[in-house]
Design a protein around this motif. Structure first.
Motif, short mmCIF file in Angstrom:
data_model
loop_
_atom_site.label_atom_id
_atom_site.label_comp_id
_atom_site.label_asym_id
_atom_site.label_seq_id
_atom_site.Cartn_x
_atom_site.Cartn_y
_atom_site.Cartn_z
N UNK A 215 -69.77 32.86 95.53
CA UNK A 215 -71.03 32.56 95.08
C UNK A 215 -71.64 33.82 94.29
N UNK A 216 -70.97 35.21 94.88
CA UNK A 216 -71.44 36.20 94.17
C UNK A 216 -70.86 36.34 92.77
N UNK A 217 -69.58 35.99 92.43
CA UNK A 217 -69.10 36.03 91.35
C UNK A 217 -69.57 34.98 90.41
N UNK A 218 -69.82 33.67 91.00
CA UNK A 218 -70.41 32.69 90.11
C UNK A 218 -71.77 32.99 89.72
N UNK A 219 -72.61 34.18 90.07
CA UNK A 219 -73.80 34.54 89.55
C UNK A 219 -73.70 35.54 88.68
N UNK A 220 -72.45 36.08 88.37
CA UNK A 220 -72.30 36.87 87.41
C UNK A 220 -72.33 38.48 87.98
N UNK A 221 -72.32 38.80 89.22
CA UNK A 221 -72.27 40.08 89.82
C UNK A 221 -71.02 40.40 90.25
N UNK A 222 -70.48 41.73 90.05
CA UNK A 222 -69.12 42.27 90.36
C UNK A 222 -68.83 41.95 91.81
N UNK A 223 -67.61 41.43 92.27
CA UNK A 223 -67.16 41.00 93.48
C UNK A 223 -66.29 42.12 94.05
N UNK A 224 -66.27 43.22 93.51
CA UNK A 224 -65.20 44.43 94.05
C UNK A 224 -66.16 45.59 94.13
N UNK A 225 -65.81 46.40 94.97
CA UNK A 225 -66.47 47.75 95.32
C UNK A 225 -65.97 48.78 94.14
N UNK A 226 -65.15 48.46 93.73
CA UNK A 226 -64.48 49.62 92.82
C UNK A 226 -64.61 48.99 91.06
N UNK B 92 -77.56 53.79 88.78
CA UNK B 92 -79.00 53.12 89.02
C UNK B 92 -78.96 51.68 89.52
N UNK B 93 -77.72 51.02 89.22
CA UNK B 93 -77.78 49.59 89.69
C UNK B 93 -76.32 49.41 89.95
N UNK B 94 -76.20 48.94 91.43
CA UNK B 94 -74.77 48.55 91.84
C UNK B 94 -74.26 47.53 91.40
N UNK B 95 -75.09 46.38 90.72
CA UNK B 95 -74.40 45.24 90.19
C UNK B 95 -74.03 45.45 88.56
#
Length: 95
Positions: free
Chosen positions: A40-51, A61-64
């Motif tokens: 769901x996170x990937x589908x919303x356009x946000x990165x799915x990895x920590x690195x 300033x923005x972790x996403x």
């Protein structure tokens, strides 16, 4: 045909699962909103990895949000250009 599903209670709660193929079961599970949080996170356009992946760096300033790492991006651009020119992966790796 025996179909394995992540949650056995779904079969008990909905007997229509008993006569479905595995693809149909997966489709019903998605319709119920049981997608993984990472999917769901990937589908919303946000990165799915920590690195951040190669060629990018994390925005402090923005972790996403990822910023382009110009030094690594030059390497990535060169690899793509060599691919367009017809060089194969082995040839590019040994240059």
């Amino acid at each position: 045909m025996i179909v394995t599903v992540p949650c056995a209670s779904l079969i008990i709660a909905d007997s229509s699962f008993l006569a479905l193929t595995s693809g149909e079961v997966a489709q019903k599970l998605r319709a119920r909103g049981s997608r993984s949080p990472i999917y769901a996170k990937g589908e919303s356009g946000k990165p799915t990895t920590n690195c951040a992946i190669y060629g990018y760096k994390k925005d402090p300033n923005d972790k996403y949000h990822w910023l382009i790492d110009e030094e690594a991006a030059a390497v990535v651009r060169r690899i793509f250009q060599l691919t367009i020119e017809g060089h194969g992966p082995y040839e590019i790796a040994t240059m």
